[in-house]
Design an enzyme around this catalytic site. Structure first.
Site, PDB file in Angstrom:
ATOM      1  N   ALA A 182       0.853  -1.191   0.000  1.00  0.00           N
ATOM      2  CA  ALA A 182       0.000   0.000   0.000  1.00  0.00           C
ATOM      3  C   ALA A 182       0.889   1.240   0.000  1.00  0.00           C
ATOM      4  O   ALA A 182       1.946   1.260   0.651  1.00  0.00           O
ATOM      5  CB  ALA A 182      -0.902  -0.014   1.225  1.00  0.00           C
ATOM      6  N   ASN A 183       0.488   2.233  -0.766  1.00  0.00           N
ATOM      7  CA  ASN A 183       1.212   3.513  -0.899  1.00  0.00           C
ATOM      8  C   ASN A 183       2.495   3.429  -1.727  1.00  0.00           C
ATOM      9  O   ASN A 183       3.242   4.406  -1.801  1.00  0.00           O
ATOM     10  CB  ASN A 183       1.501   4.162   0.460  1.00  0.00           C
ATOM     11  CG  ASN A 183       0.216   4.646   1.095  1.00  0.00           C
ATOM     12  OD1 ASN A 183      -0.688   5.105   0.394  1.00  0.00           O
ATOM     13  ND2 ASN A 183       0.104   4.518   2.401  1.00  0.00           N
ATOM     14  N   GLY A 205      -7.062  -0.288 -10.696  1.00  0.00           N
ATOM     15  CA  GLY A 205      -7.494  -0.599  -9.337  1.00  0.00           C
ATOM     16  C   GLY A 205      -8.803   0.109  -9.039  1.00  0.00           C
ATOM     17  O   GLY A 205      -9.525   0.501  -9.966  1.00  0.00           O
ATOM     18  N   ASP A 207     -11.120   2.851  -6.165  1.00  0.00           N
ATOM     19  CA  ASP A 207     -11.063   4.243  -5.699  1.00  0.00           C
ATOM     20  C   ASP A 207      -9.884   4.467  -4.757  1.00  0.00           C
ATOM     21  O   ASP A 207      -9.309   5.556  -4.726  1.00  0.00           O
ATOM     22  CB  ASP A 207     -12.370   4.594  -4.987  1.00  0.00           C
ATOM     23  CG  ASP A 207     -13.555   4.555  -5.938  1.00  0.00           C
ATOM     24  OD1 ASP A 207     -13.365   4.839  -7.134  1.00  0.00           O
ATOM     25  OD2 ASP A 207     -14.672   4.227  -5.487  1.00  0.00           O
ATOM     26  N   THR A 251     -15.744  -0.501  -5.594  1.00  0.00           N
ATOM     27  CA  THR A 251     -16.829   0.457  -5.833  1.00  0.00           C
ATOM     28  C   THR A 251     -16.652   1.152  -7.191  1.00  0.00           C
ATOM     29  O   THR A 251     -17.616   1.362  -7.917  1.00  0.00           O
ATOM     30  CB  THR A 251     -16.864   1.529  -4.713  1.00  0.00           C
ATOM     31  OG1 THR A 251     -16.761   0.877  -3.449  1.00  0.00           O
ATOM     32  CG2 THR A 251     -18.152   2.309  -4.760  1.00  0.00           C
ATOM     33  N   ARG A 320     -18.113  -6.930   1.249  1.00  0.00           N
ATOM     34  CA  ARG A 320     -17.979  -6.394   2.615  1.00  0.00           C
ATOM     35  C   ARG A 320     -18.830  -5.144   2.807  1.00  0.00           C
ATOM     36  O   ARG A 320     -19.330  -4.885   3.892  1.00  0.00           O
ATOM     37  CB  ARG A 320     -16.509  -6.095   2.932  1.00  0.00           C
ATOM     38  CG  ARG A 320     -15.885  -4.933   2.157  1.00  0.00           C
ATOM     39  CD  ARG A 320     -14.367  -4.901   2.375  1.00  0.00           C
ATOM     40  NE  ARG A 320     -13.687  -3.783   1.741  1.00  0.00           N
ATOM     41  CZ  ARG A 320     -13.300  -3.729   0.480  1.00  0.00           C
ATOM     42  NH1 ARG A 320     -13.568  -4.751  -0.333  1.00  0.00           N
ATOM     43  NH2 ARG A 320     -12.664  -2.681   0.000  1.00  0.00           N
TER      44      ARG A 320
END
Ligand SMILES: Nc1ncnc2c1ncn2[C@@H]1O[C@H](COP(=O)(O)OP(=O)(O)OP(=O)(O)O)[C@@H](O)[C@H]1O
Ligand SMILES: CCCCCCCCCCCCC/C=C/[C@@H](O)[C@H](CO)NC(=O)CCCCC
Ligand SMILES: [Ca+2]
Length: 555
Positions: A182-183, A205, A207, A251, A320
């Site tokens: 991540a990041n 990927g 949002d 999303t 989820r």
């Protein structure tokens, strides 16, 4: 419409039928020339023009020479037919172009024209390529980041199977980085990448991944320009590189709300044709310290709680959100606090009008121009920003089930018209939606209207304001008590109530959901930066597509 001079016009063969094919600076058209026996004496032939098709040059993906099947010399039945059908036309070229399908979906289609001689074929290829080379907004070299763990963990496969072949057909070269943590993408953009080499950045990927990319790009741009992000009233420098989103998340709200669908091929084609869609960005600060940027939803209460709960269930994948959404709805927590905001005045559009932000949106152009021409708009905001009780600011204190700021509609497959259906992508405002404490059944009515045609604002406990800036202070932080329960007192009050829903007292703190990330503070101040970034998109095109004269169909 002014008639464009012809660059080329020839009679070429397409699927065994003769077409008059014409190229001018803006259109490639092909019209069938049909020869029919007339039932008159002498048996003369008459020429009829039937189907007529056109493709804007700006939507041609590529042109290539096509091998006319040499195996036609073989004896097989199919090959013989093939040979007969292109007899006298031994050279061919294929044009790949954008074709519109249903629900804003774009496809890459091919049309192959057969020519009678080789030099004519090469002339066609060369002339089309020259026209494509004039389209300077098209990217040639892209930096691509793939999150292999977003959504259903299909990012790498989606890119390799659906997107990379289209980029290579369009002669776009790429440097691809599959993120390892991540990041990774954010830090690479911020510290490592030589951005001068690229015409844009592509994010494969959801949002959350897009958020990484904009944080890297915006922060890098401010740093290079010597701009301090920590000052809430600071005017930020807009980013030079456009961003393309290949949707592969849970999303995909930003892709859906800017293109009309979350489809990787459609997004790849918008990148190839070099579309450009400006986007507003909110900056979020806490105590004069920069926290994050947001382009879609800043949500406290319901959407903050859904996200907090869903983060613990990442293993469930996109489902989820449904699970946590239902659970959060049942817990029905409300939160007290004070929201102050600066309404957006002297602009076109309101959050409850029936206009929709669509490709070439007039409201975005008009309001964006007002802000850029009239630097006064920013000055006025700055002047009033620190005078909390200045006449322009409005202050509302209350108990809220949800406080949502939607800088765009936030349309997504779960909510096709979005949290604020009339919000604009690039008008310099965000729609502040306040849902006051109400019964469960009333809240359900509001939520369900996100998913159907009903007006989610037409309820007595809901209000919506189009704003340039806002601040929120939860009740427990009001007055001199600058205690942030996230850091100091979380274990005291908030924790007890969360763990004992039956005790009847409401927990005091929720968290802000900032484009799918939890913010570490509840007291925030937010300002909208009009058109700070640009995407490889054009906004949602008006339906129906099938009446558009430039869709390759019979005119
Ligand atoms: N290699 C990686 N390993 C772990 N996490 C990563 C990696 N690359 C990116 N991430 C992080 O994964 C998070 C989720 O990614 P992404 O947005 O692509 O998918 P999603 O959460 O399923 O979709 P959405 O944000 O649309 O709900 C992002 O916040 C991003 O920072
Ligand atoms: C009884 C339950 C009723 C449920 C009602 C459904 C309403 C759906 C509205 C969805 C709005 C999504 C707004 C987008 C927010 C994104 O920036 C963010 C990052 O991807 N997504 C979420 O926080 C994910 C948020 C998901 C919420 C369900
Ligand atoms: Ca906006």
């Amino acid at each position: 419409m002014e008639k464009q001079p012809r660059l080329l016009s020839s009679q070429l063969l397409l699927k065994s039928r003769v077409f008059e094919v014409t190229l001018n600076r803006s259109l490639l058209t092909w019209k069938e020339i049909q020869t029919k026996k007339k039932r008159v004496s002498g048996g003369a032939h008459n020429t009829f023009k039937v189907g007529s098709y056109c493709v804007p040059v700006s939507e041609i993906v590529a042109v290539r020479e096509t091998e006319v099947d040499s195996r036609t010399k073989d004896e097989g039945r199919w090959q013989k037919m093939s040979q007969r059908s292109t007899e006298g036309y031994p050279y061919a070229f294929t044009v790949s172009y954008v074709e519109r399908a249903r629900q804003h979906r774009w496809r890459c289609s091919d049309v192959t024209f057969h020519c009678s001689d080789g030099s004519l074929c090469l002339q066609w290829i060369q002339t089309i390529r020259e026209q494509l080379a004039l389209l300077t907004s098209r990217p040639k070299h892209l930096l691509v980041y793939i999150n292999p763990y977003g959504g259903k963990q299909q990012g790498k496969r989606i890119y390799e199977e659906k997107v990379a072949p289209l980029f290579s057909r369009a002669s776009i070269s790429t440097d691809v980085i599959v993120t390892e943590y991540a990041n990774h993408a954010r830090d690479h953009l911020l510290k490592g990448a030589d951005l001068r080499k690229y015409d844009g950045v592509v994010c494969v990927g959801g949002d959350g991944m897009f958020s990484e990319i904009i944080h890297g790009l915006i922060s890098r741009t401010q740093r290079d320009a010597g701009v301090d992000q920590n000052r809430p009233e600071q005017k930020l420098v807009s980013c030079g590189l456009r961003i393309g989103i290949i949707p592969a998340g849970s999303t995909d709200c930003i892709c859906y709300a800017t293109v009309g669908i979350n489809d990787p091929v459609t997004s790849a084609l918008h990148i190839i044709v070099g579309d450009s869609q400006p986007l507003d960005v909110c900056s979020v600060h806490h105590n004069n310290t920069f926290l994050r940027y947001s382009v879609s939803l800043l949500g406290y209460g319901f959407y903050g709680d859904v996200l907090t709960d869903s983060e613990r269930k990442r293993w469930m994948g996109p489902a989820r959100y449904d699970f946590s959404g239902f659970k959060t709805f049942l817990t029905h927590h409300y939160y007290e606090g004070t929201i102050s905001f600066l309404p957006a005045t002297n602009i076109l559009g309101t959050p409850r009008d029936k206009t929709r932000c669509r490709a070439g949106c007039y409201i975005c152009q008009h309001n964006g121009q007002l802000l850029s021409e009239d630097g006064q708009a920013y000055k006025t905001d700055e002047d009033t920003f620190h005078s909390e009780y200045g006449s322009d600011w409005r202050v509302i204190r209350g108990r809220f089930l949800a406080i949502n700021a939607a800088s765009m509609s936030c349309a997504c497959p779960r909510s096709p018209k979005g949290l604020s259906p009339s919000a604009h992508l690039a008008d310099g405002t965000t729609d502040l939606i306040l849902v006051r404490k109400c019964s469960r059944i009333n809240f359900l009515r509001h939520l369900l209207r996100h998913t159907n045609k009903g007006d989610q604002f037409d309820l007595s406990f809901v209000e919506v304001h189009r704003v340039r800036r806002f601040r929120f202070v939860p009740k427990y932080c009001e007055g001199d008590l600058e205690l942030d329960l996230r850091e100091g007192g979380r274990g005291l009050f908030g924790h007890i109530c969360r763990d004992h829903p039956a005790c009847g007292c409401a927990p005091v703190n929720s968290s802000w959901n900032c484009d799918g990330e939890i913010l570490p503070h509840a007291t925030i101040e937010v300002g909208v930066h009009c058109q700070l970034i640009r995407l490889f998109a054009r906004g949602i095109e008006e339906q129906p597509m099938f009446d558009d004269p430039c869709v390759p169909s019979v005119i």
